[in-house]
Write a protein that holds these residues in place. Structure first.
Motif, PDB file in Angstrom:
ATOM      1  N   ARG A  28      31.265  26.489  38.732  1.00  0.00           N
ATOM      2  CA  ARG A  28      31.884  28.169  39.052  1.00  0.00           C
ATOM      3  C   ARG A  28      32.511  28.778  38.105  1.00  0.00           C
ATOM      4  NH1 ARG A  28      33.084  26.199  44.924  1.00  0.00           N
ATOM      5  NH2 ARG A  28      30.982  26.915  46.076  1.00  0.00           N
ATOM      6  N   GLY A  29      33.507  29.822  37.290  1.00  0.00           N
ATOM      7  CA  GLY A  29      33.913  29.980  37.011  1.00  0.00           C
ATOM      8  C   GLY A  29      33.768  29.430  35.328  1.00  0.00           C
TER       9      GLY A  29
ATOM     10  N   MET B   6      31.457  35.270  37.819  1.00  0.00           N
ATOM     11  CA  MET B   6      31.516  36.406  39.311  1.00  0.00           C
ATOM     12  C   MET B   6      32.388  37.672  39.725  1.00  0.00           C
ATOM     13  SD  MET B   6      29.785  35.656  43.097  1.00  0.00           S
ATOM     14  CE  MET B   6      29.429  37.271  43.621  1.00  0.00           C
TER      15      MET B   6
ATOM     16  N   PHE C 156      33.601  40.828  42.205  1.00  0.00           N
ATOM     17  CA  PHE C 156      33.530  40.914  43.557  1.00  0.00           C
ATOM     18  C   PHE C 156      33.695  42.661  43.266  1.00  0.00           C
ATOM     19  CE2 PHE C 156      34.207  36.415  43.732  1.00  0.00           C
ATOM     20  CZ  PHE C 156      33.622  36.279  44.227  1.00  0.00           C
TER      21      PHE C 156
ATOM     22  N   ALA D 216      40.525  40.937  45.749  1.00  0.00           N
ATOM     23  CA  ALA D 216      39.640  39.609  45.389  1.00  0.00           C
ATOM     24  C   ALA D 216      40.517  39.382  44.402  1.00  0.00           C
ATOM     25  CB  ALA D 216      38.305  40.431  44.663  1.00  0.00           C
ATOM     26  N   LEU D 217      41.594  39.958  43.834  1.00  0.00           N
ATOM     27  CA  LEU D 217      42.465  39.047  42.990  1.00  0.00           C
ATOM     28  C   LEU D 217      43.813  39.036  44.515  1.00  0.00           C
ATOM     29  CD1 LEU D 217      42.781  41.489  40.020  1.00  0.00           C
ATOM     30  CD2 LEU D 217      41.859  39.644  40.265  1.00  0.00           C
TER      31      LEU D 217
ATOM     32  N   GLN E 286      46.362  34.685  37.110  1.00  0.00           N
ATOM     33  CA  GLN E 286      44.991  34.389  37.491  1.00  0.00           C
ATOM     34  C   GLN E 286      43.912  34.658  36.588  1.00  0.00           C
ATOM     35  OE1 GLN E 286      44.383  36.611  40.822  1.00  0.00           O
ATOM     36  NE2 GLN E 286      46.648  37.495  40.978  1.00  0.00           N
ATOM     37  N   VAL E 287      44.106  34.660  35.104  1.00  0.00           N
ATOM     38  CA  VAL E 287      43.258  34.603  34.053  1.00  0.00           C
ATOM     39  C   VAL E 287      43.166  33.368  33.722  1.00  0.00           C
ATOM     40  CG1 VAL E 287      42.314  35.966  31.914  1.00  0.00           C
ATOM     41  CG2 VAL E 287      43.235  36.912  33.455  1.00  0.00           C
TER      42      VAL E 287
ATOM     43  N   GLU F 255      45.071  30.935  35.031  1.00  0.00           N
ATOM     44  CA  GLU F 255      43.734  29.833  35.386  1.00  0.00           C
ATOM     45  C   GLU F 255      43.137  29.499  35.132  1.00  0.00           C
ATOM     46  OE1 GLU F 255      44.140  30.541  40.183  1.00  0.00           O
ATOM     47  OE2 GLU F 255      45.006  28.983  40.125  1.00  0.00           O
ATOM     48  N   VAL F 256      42.002  29.722  35.166  1.00  0.00           N
ATOM     49  CA  VAL F 256      40.436  30.060  34.919  1.00  0.00           C
ATOM     50  C   VAL F 256      40.267  29.174  33.771  1.00  0.00           C
ATOM     51  CG1 VAL F 256      38.408  30.777  34.725  1.00  0.00           C
ATOM     52  CG2 VAL F 256      39.555  32.106  35.543  1.00  0.00           C
TER      53      VAL F 256
ATOM     54  N   ILE G  21      42.079  25.419  34.621  1.00  0.00           N
ATOM     55  CA  ILE G  21      41.310  24.567  34.972  1.00  0.00           C
ATOM     56  C   ILE G  21      39.782  24.231  34.396  1.00  0.00           C
ATOM     57  CG2 ILE G  21      39.382  24.445  36.955  1.00  0.00           C
ATOM     58  CD1 ILE G  21      41.346  25.634  38.495  1.00  0.00           C
ATOM     59  N   HIS G  22      38.984  24.727  33.215  1.00  0.00           N
ATOM     60  CA  HIS G  22      38.250  24.079  32.807  1.00  0.00           C
ATOM     61  C   HIS G  22      38.968  24.341  31.191  1.00  0.00           C
ATOM     62  CE1 HIS G  22      35.151  25.748  35.845  1.00  0.00           C
ATOM     63  NE2 HIS G  22      36.243  27.138  35.659  1.00  0.00           N
TER      64      HIS G  22
ATOM     65  N   MET H  36      39.772  41.254  37.059  1.00  0.00           N
ATOM     66  CA  MET H  36      38.366  40.496  37.299  1.00  0.00           C
ATOM     67  C   MET H  36      37.131  40.412  36.380  1.00  0.00           C
ATOM     68  SD  MET H  36      38.077  39.979  40.428  1.00  0.00           S
ATOM     69  CE  MET H  36      36.472  38.850  39.725  1.00  0.00           C
TER      70      MET H  36
ATOM     71  N   ILE I 221      38.608  37.267  33.849  1.00  0.00           N
ATOM     72  CA  ILE I 221      38.690  35.979  34.645  1.00  0.00           C
ATOM     73  C   ILE I 221      37.195  35.611  35.106  1.00  0.00           C
ATOM     74  CG2 ILE I 221      38.534  34.843  36.725  1.00  0.00           C
ATOM     75  CD1 ILE I 221      41.212  36.838  37.761  1.00  0.00           C
TER      76      ILE I 221
ATOM     77  N   ASP J 226      39.709  37.800  49.995  1.00  0.00           N
ATOM     78  CA  ASP J 226      38.787  38.106  49.387  1.00  0.00           C
ATOM     79  C   ASP J 226      39.279  37.052  48.096  1.00  0.00           C
ATOM     80  OD1 ASP J 226      37.241  39.403  50.856  1.00  0.00           O
ATOM     81  OD2 ASP J 226      37.534  41.330  49.449  1.00  0.00           O
ATOM     82  N   TYR J 227      40.683  36.949  48.020  1.00  0.00           N
ATOM     83  CA  TYR J 227      40.818  35.959  47.024  1.00  0.00           C
ATOM     84  C   TYR J 227      40.850  35.044  46.641  1.00  0.00           C
ATOM     85  CZ  TYR J 227      45.271  36.342  49.574  1.00  0.00           C
ATOM     86  OH  TYR J 227      45.608  36.315  50.552  1.00  0.00           O
TER      87      TYR J 227
ATOM     88  N   THR K 220      37.725  34.246  45.355  1.00  0.00           N
ATOM     89  CA  THR K 220      37.800  34.999  44.306  1.00  0.00           C
ATOM     90  C   THR K 220      38.066  32.926  43.467  1.00  0.00           C
ATOM     91  OG1 THR K 220      38.344  36.961  44.610  1.00  0.00           O
ATOM     92  CG2 THR K 220      38.383  35.586  42.018  1.00  0.00           C
TER      93      THR K 220
ATOM     94  N   ALA L 119      35.397  31.121  43.174  1.00  0.00           N
ATOM     95  CA  ALA L 119      34.635  31.459  42.342  1.00  0.00           C
ATOM     96  C   ALA L 119      34.835  30.959  40.860  1.00  0.00           C
ATOM     97  CB  ALA L 119      34.135  32.696  42.483  1.00  0.00           C
ATOM     98  N   LYS L 120      36.555  30.419  40.989  1.00  0.00           N
ATOM     99  CA  LYS L 120      37.173  30.348  39.515  1.00  0.00           C
ATOM    100  C   LYS L 120      36.443  28.686  39.110  1.00  0.00           C
ATOM    101  CE  LYS L 120      41.299  33.006  38.891  1.00  0.00           C
ATOM    102  NZ  LYS L 120      42.276  32.679  39.049  1.00  0.00           N
TER     103      LYS L 120
END
Lengths: 345, 317
Positions: A99-100, A105, A107, A113-114, A123-124, A126-127, A130-131, A176, A179, B201-202, B205, B208-209
């Protein structure tokens, strides 16, 4: 292809979904939202899943990433293979690596969704963090700003400091997208990403998506109820109805020679700008309830061609031509289409 | 302030009721003392003098204690602040942690078991729990002193380290009693606030991240579910003053709560009013602090895009 032969990696599809079944516990019983869906996706390909509300397309998208609510279960026989791995067998940490990172994905409603209380830049970032555990916070932020630039947000360095409610709908959807694309995924799943946007912004986002796909070489699974969007993007169109795939065809073939009466109905329901003022064609009735799919063909109650066989026998996916399948008995008895076609036109 | 003034003067008797209403005291003596302290003036006159005094920062004179109210307060406030500070920190820390654990295991046996315990903690009468704590940990199992701030006999002779330890031992029981009572409330708020955002929803998300459930909870859910708990915190600040009234009394903790109880009992007007003023100040501070915290946590509050929601259930902290 015989099972004994080793297949070269490039020939194997990126994503291969077989007999996916997802059901939800509801007050009125078990809702079989996704009911035996199979399809595959090659690297760099764009597949559009088209269908009206309640046909199971969102449940399908969420099933692929296991983002379903706790009331949902995926049936044991379902198989989702991605990059040669069986996603259904993944544990929690296996999912976190997919995921991610390998699958992004997007939405439908970027407003909800944010996360409303975190700066979009964070928020960007963070992905990325994480990875990429070793990355310095400053580098992750810089990467986030780069990604916001990539998605065409004006003044990305300043915008990164803002919160979702300070951005327009189009910009939120670009966030989104940043992300989802941060880790250069092999597959992007987009669930109605443009539905909440007005038409000009929608066109911008679609153009951006096509552009980014060319740059990054990813496959896109695009979920929409909008055939116009499908026509603009798709290499292949898959029509879903009542939890099933009812037609699957290369995009050009689909728009030129749709086979399933539901698909032809959808295409006829599009407004024709060369004849303004014409009443739109409609498909009578409504989607049946997922807790109680009709026997036989699930579309027959709304179908102008339905005959006894449609009630007696659940239609399989008939091969119409190479790469073109349709779940309609008309494929076996094409003569029956003519009889009532005039009456629905 | 005015309401306190009116209420305390509506109650029968005055500060001399105990000392002077004895039949052996002559009317002349009573009238003399009432005249000295101004209680023979008309109520409106007393009120004007009272407000004027407050405006000058004069809180008046405690008749029962024979010293200025300011001195009385200066002695009581630090004791209350120590107890309140410890109990607030512990109860919010513990309560939030319990709420998070419950929300992450929502619907499980763990969640329901903890829910039953917090409901019990939320419903227990404070004075009863306080006495039970004394019985259990000071009498049956004499681990901690039953009351007071320091050991009345030994404290002056202890070295700095031992003196600090002595103070710490005395604060344990009242602080824990307060913590149990309010952590239960905080946990219930935190759990329901987290469940309210659980389907947002967040959070999907965030999953999903590639975030783990723990990261989803701590980085996204908790912050979005902070508002009700922050409101609770703002209300808890003055609420602790009221909640401490009985706890302080039971544990003989010479703070504002115990002071208030004594002052009402002895019709010590000036002290009652002063405690009420401290309470009002705490309400204002609590409310201000809650607004500032809420704005720190949620940027939408800074522009007034959304208002601070009220907590979902009636308060008892």
């Amino acid at each position: 292809m015989s099972a004994g032969l080793a297949t070269p990696a490039s020939a194997a599809p990126l994503l291969s979904v077989r007999d996916l079944r997802t059901s939800f516990r509801t007050d009125s019983g078990c809702a079989r939202a996704v009911d035996g869906v199979s399809f595959s996706l090659r690297t760099g390909e764009t597949v559009c899943i088209v269908g009206e509300s309640g046909c199971g397309k969102t449940a399908l998208a969420l099933s692929l990433l296991r983002l379903l609510p706790p009331t949902a279960t995926i049936a044991p026989g379902s198989s989702v293979e991605f990059e040669g791995r069986d996603l259904m067998a993944l544990d929690a940490s296996g999912w976190r690596a997919v995921r991610g990172a390998r699958i992004g994905m997007v939405f439908q409603d970027a407003m909800t969704a944010l996360d409303p209380v975190i700066r979009v830049g964070d928020q960007v970032a963070e992905v990325v963090r994480i990875h990429t555990p070793a990355i310095a916070p400053g580098a992750a932020w810089a990467r986030a700003v780069d990604l916001l630039t990539l998605t065409g947000i004006p003044g990305p360095a300043d915008r990164a400091h803002q919160y979702p409610h300070e951005l327009s709908g189009g910009m939120r959807q670009r966030v989104m997208l940043a992300i989802a694309l941060a880790m250069h995924p092999a597959l992007l799943i987009a669930d109605e990403p443009t539905t909440a946007l007005d038409i000009t912004v929608q066109a911008q986002i679609l153009a951006l998506l096509g552009e980014l796909q060319r740059q990054l070489g990813m496959a896109i699974l695009f979920i929409t109820h909008d055939l116009g969007v499908a026509a603009a993007l798709a290499d292949r169109v898959i029509v879903m109805y009542a939890g099933e795939v009812v037609e699957s065809a290369p995009a050009e073939l689909f728009f030129a020679e749709p086979h399933h009466p539901y698909a032809t109905g959808l295409l006829r329901a599009l407004p024709d700008l060369s004849h303004p003022g014409d009443r739109l064609a409609v498909i009578p009735g409504a989607v049946p309830s997922a807790t109680d799919w009709p026997r036989g063909c699930r579309f027959r109650e709304r179908c102008a061609f339905a005959w006894s066989r449609c009630e007696a026998e659940h239609p399989p996916l008939y091969a119409i031509s190479a790469g073109h399948e349709s779940r309609c008995h008309l494929a076996a008895e094409p003569g029956r289409r003519v009889v009532t076609a005039a009456s629905t036109a | 302030m005015t309401a306190t003034f009116a209420l305390i003067h509506l109650a029968p008797g005055d500060p001399f009721a105990g000392a002077l209403d004895d039949p052996r005291v002559t009317q002349a003596v009573r009238d003399h003392w009432r005249h000295v302290y101004g209680f023979d003036r008309s109520l409106p006159d007393q009120y004007v003098r009272f407000v004027a005094g407050i405006a000058r920062g004069e809180l008046g004179y405690s008749i029962a204690r024979q010293e200025p109210v300011r001195t009385v307060l200066a002695r009581a406030i630090p004791n209350t602040l120590v107890l309140m500070g410890i109990a607030l920190l512990l109860s919010f820390g513990l309560g939030i942690a319990i709420g998070v654990v419950q929300a992450m295991r929502h619907g499980s046996l763990t969640d329901r078991a903890i829910g039953a315990i917090t409901l019990a903690g939320y419903s227990l009468p404070d004075f009863w729990l306080a006495q039970l704590a004394i019985l259990a940990f000071a009498v049956w199992l004499p681990l901690f002193p039953a009351g007071g701030v320091v050991d009345p006999v030994m404290h002056p002779y202890l070295g700095p380290l031992a003196a600090a330890l002595d103070r710490a031992r005395h604060v344990v029981l009242p602080a824990l009693t307060l913590t149990v009572l309010s952590a239960a409330a905080v946990a219930r708020y935190q759990r329901s606030a987290l469940l309210d955002v659980a389907h947002d929803d967040y959070l999907r998300t965030a999953r999903a991240k590639g975030l783990s459930e723990r990261q989803v909870m701590l980085r996204h859910a908790l912050r979005n579910a902070a508002a009700p708990v922050i409101t609770l915190f703002g209300l808890a600040l003055p609420g602790f003053l009221g909640g401490q009234v009985f706890i302080e009394k039971v544990f003989a903790w010479p703070g504002l709560g115990a002071l208030a109880v004594d002052a009402v009992a002895t019709r010590d007007y000036a002290v009652v009013v002063a405690v009420a003023i401290v309470g009002s100040v705490l309400v204002a501070i609590g409310s201000l602090l809650a607004d500032v915290l809420a704005a720190l946590v949620d940027p939408r509050r800074r522009t007034g895009a959304i208002a601070r929601p009220l907590p979902p259930v009636p308060l008892r902290v």
